[in-house]
Design an enzyme around this catalytic site. Structure first.
Site, PDB file in Angstrom:
ATOM      1  N   LYS A  18      39.990  38.594  47.576  1.00  0.00           N
ATOM      2  CA  LYS A  18      40.850  38.599  48.769  1.00  0.00           C
ATOM      3  C   LYS A  18      41.584  39.932  48.940  1.00  0.00           C
ATOM      4  O   LYS A  18      41.596  40.496  50.022  1.00  0.00           O
ATOM      5  CB  LYS A  18      41.914  37.482  48.697  1.00  0.00           C
ATOM      6  CG  LYS A  18      41.383  36.084  48.710  1.00  0.00           C
ATOM      7  CD  LYS A  18      42.505  35.064  48.903  1.00  0.00           C
ATOM      8  CE  LYS A  18      43.524  35.041  47.782  1.00  0.00           C
ATOM      9  NZ  LYS A  18      43.002  34.581  46.478  1.00  0.00           N
ATOM     10  N   ARG A  93      49.028  28.400  50.522  1.00  0.00           N
ATOM     11  CA  ARG A  93      48.447  27.940  49.262  1.00  0.00           C
ATOM     12  C   ARG A  93      48.577  26.420  49.103  1.00  0.00           C
ATOM     13  O   ARG A  93      48.077  25.871  48.123  1.00  0.00           O
ATOM     14  CB  ARG A  93      49.199  28.555  48.085  1.00  0.00           C
ATOM     15  CG  ARG A  93      48.851  29.990  47.752  1.00  0.00           C
ATOM     16  CD  ARG A  93      47.758  30.047  46.734  1.00  0.00           C
ATOM     17  NE  ARG A  93      47.904  30.886  45.571  1.00  0.00           N
ATOM     18  CZ  ARG A  93      47.981  32.198  45.527  1.00  0.00           C
ATOM     19  NH1 ARG A  93      48.047  32.903  46.603  1.00  0.00           N
ATOM     20  NH2 ARG A  93      48.002  32.818  44.369  1.00  0.00           N
ATOM     21  N   ARG A 132      39.767  42.386  35.417  1.00  0.00           N
ATOM     22  CA  ARG A 132      40.879  42.975  36.165  1.00  0.00           C
ATOM     23  C   ARG A 132      42.106  43.087  35.267  1.00  0.00           C
ATOM     24  O   ARG A 132      42.812  44.086  35.272  1.00  0.00           O
ATOM     25  CB  ARG A 132      41.192  42.113  37.393  1.00  0.00           C
ATOM     26  CG  ARG A 132      42.337  42.665  38.231  1.00  0.00           C
ATOM     27  CD  ARG A 132      42.466  41.937  39.550  1.00  0.00           C
ATOM     28  NE  ARG A 132      43.226  40.705  39.405  1.00  0.00           N
ATOM     29  CZ  ARG A 132      43.415  39.825  40.401  1.00  0.00           C
ATOM     30  NH1 ARG A 132      42.859  40.012  41.579  1.00  0.00           N
ATOM     31  NH2 ARG A 132      44.120  38.743  40.200  1.00  0.00           N
ATOM     32  N   ARG A 138      47.766  43.433  34.703  1.00  0.00           N
ATOM     33  CA  ARG A 138      48.540  42.430  35.436  1.00  0.00           C
ATOM     34  C   ARG A 138      48.798  41.252  34.511  1.00  0.00           C
ATOM     35  O   ARG A 138      47.870  40.695  33.920  1.00  0.00           O
ATOM     36  CB  ARG A 138      47.728  41.995  36.677  1.00  0.00           C
ATOM     37  CG  ARG A 138      48.602  41.398  37.741  1.00  0.00           C
ATOM     38  CD  ARG A 138      47.806  41.068  38.982  1.00  0.00           C
ATOM     39  NE  ARG A 138      47.928  39.668  39.274  1.00  0.00           N
ATOM     40  CZ  ARG A 138      47.537  39.119  40.403  1.00  0.00           C
ATOM     41  NH1 ARG A 138      46.985  39.840  41.336  1.00  0.00           N
ATOM     42  NH2 ARG A 138      47.694  37.834  40.592  1.00  0.00           N
ATOM     43  N   ARG A 149      45.715  29.108  36.751  1.00  0.00           N
ATOM     44  CA  ARG A 149      45.709  29.475  38.170  1.00  0.00           C
ATOM     45  C   ARG A 149      44.530  28.829  38.896  1.00  0.00           C
ATOM     46  O   ARG A 149      44.659  28.412  40.043  1.00  0.00           O
ATOM     47  CB  ARG A 149      45.686  31.004  38.321  1.00  0.00           C
ATOM     48  CG  ARG A 149      47.070  31.601  38.097  1.00  0.00           C
ATOM     49  CD  ARG A 149      47.042  33.068  37.779  1.00  0.00           C
ATOM     50  NE  ARG A 149      46.484  33.876  38.835  1.00  0.00           N
ATOM     51  CZ  ARG A 149      45.829  35.023  38.633  1.00  0.00           C
ATOM     52  NH1 ARG A 149      45.632  35.465  37.403  1.00  0.00           N
ATOM     53  NH2 ARG A 149      45.390  35.701  39.639  1.00  0.00           N
TER      54      ARG A 149
HETATM   55  P1  AMP Z   1      48.248  36.171  43.967  1.00  0.00           P
HETATM   56  O1  AMP Z   1      48.537  37.627  43.834  1.00  0.00           O
HETATM   57  O2  AMP Z   1      48.006  35.765  45.384  1.00  0.00           O
HETATM   58  O3  AMP Z   1      47.162  35.710  43.042  1.00  0.00           O
HETATM   59  O4  AMP Z   1      49.582  35.403  43.520  1.00  0.00           O
HETATM   60  C1  AMP Z   1      50.127  35.548  42.229  1.00  0.00           C
HETATM   61  C2  AMP Z   1      51.118  34.424  41.939  1.00  0.00           C
HETATM   62  O5  AMP Z   1      52.170  34.448  42.915  1.00  0.00           O
HETATM   63  C3  AMP Z   1      50.553  33.018  42.026  1.00  0.00           C
HETATM   64  O6  AMP Z   1      49.938  32.613  40.814  1.00  0.00           O
HETATM   65  C4  AMP Z   1      51.818  32.201  42.335  1.00  0.00           C
HETATM   66  O7  AMP Z   1      52.609  32.056  41.178  1.00  0.00           O
HETATM   67  C5  AMP Z   1      52.569  33.118  43.269  1.00  0.00           C
HETATM   68  N1  AMP Z   1      52.203  32.892  44.696  1.00  0.00           N
HETATM   69  C6  AMP Z   1      51.573  33.790  45.529  1.00  0.00           C
HETATM   70  N2  AMP Z   1      51.424  33.285  46.768  1.00  0.00           N
HETATM   71  C7  AMP Z   1      51.969  32.034  46.725  1.00  0.00           C
HETATM   72  C8  AMP Z   1      52.111  31.001  47.689  1.00  0.00           C
HETATM   73  N3  AMP Z   1      51.641  31.135  48.944  1.00  0.00           N
HETATM   74  N4  AMP Z   1      52.718  29.850  47.292  1.00  0.00           N
HETATM   75  C9  AMP Z   1      53.190  29.699  46.037  1.00  0.00           C
HETATM   76  N5  AMP Z   1      53.071  30.624  45.081  1.00  0.00           N
HETATM   77  C10 AMP Z   1      52.477  31.800  45.410  1.00  0.00           C
END
Ligand code: AMP
Length: 191
Positions: A18, A93, A132, A138, A149
């Site tokens: 993404k 999400r 990654r 990260r 996740r």
């Molecule tokens: P991402 O970079 O999109 O993989 O997000 C990393 C982390 O941020 C996720 O594992 C969640 O802990 C939190 N997170 C990101 N977007 C959301 C969302 N829309 N709702 C809830 N938690 C989020």
């Protein structure tokens, strides 16, 4: 400025690509790339109030409470750079977030114009995320957190695809070919 307004949601499991695709599309279309994960990682790094509230969720690979993320998006979408459109990456999400987004955009009279989902088999997702993590450092790209996740994704985020699919808004894009081919396919559909 794009010729017409485009408001995109980009769905897909962690590791589906993404972020990479979002970068290309947002720069090609001159619209902001809004990643809730990135906003929250920055908040954690800065040690802001938001950062302190969300850190434990990010570290555990769990979703941050809906209310917090919905408020964050409400605020972000009200910025003037979103007038020509935007691309949401990592939001919504949960079903609650998807409904809240529809509600908010209906109030603004600016409905979504495209919903894409990048699909990638699990084995490939895990492999990509582990790699990654090694490269970027990260902190949530460790095998243990990755598995959590993905679990969170299937339990809470997969219904979001059904939500858009039921209202005939979902376009699936295979996320297994090359980065370039995937961007081309998305851009063709936008043009
Ligand atoms: P991402 O970079 O999109 O993989 O997000 C990393 C982390 O941020 C996720 O594992 C969640 O802990 C939190 N997170 C990101 N977007 C959301 C969302 N829309 N709702 C809830 N938690 C989020």
């Amino acid at each position: 400025m794009p010729d017409r307004e485009i408001r995109i949601v980009l769905l897909g499991a962690p590791g589906a690509g993404k972020g990479t695709q979002a970068e290309t599309i947002s720069s090609d279309k001159s619209i902001p790339h809004i990643s809730t994960g990135e906003i929250m990682r920055q908040a954690v790094a800065q040690g802001s109030d938001l950062g302190l509230k969300v850190k434990s969720y990010l570290d555990a690979g769990k979703l941050v409470p809906d209310e917090l993320v919905i408020d964050l998006i409400k605020d972000r979408l009200s910025h003037p750079d979103c007038l020509p459109g935007f691309l949401l990456d990592g939001f919504p999400r949960t079903l609650t977030q998807a409904e809240a987004l529809d509600h908010l955009l209906a109030e603004m009279n600016k409905p979504l114009t495209h919903v894409f989902e990048l699909t990638v088999p699990d084995e490939m997702l895990i492999e990509r995320l582990v790699n990654r993590g090694k490269k970027s450092g990260r902190s949530d790209d460790t095998r243990e957190v990755i598995e959590q996740r993905l679990k969170t994704y299937y339990e809470q985020t997969a219904p979001v695809s059904d939500y858009y699919s039921k209202s005939s808004r979902l376009t699936e894009v295979k996320g297994t070919s090359t980065i370039k081919k995937i961007s081309q396919s998305i851009l063709e559909q936008l043009n």
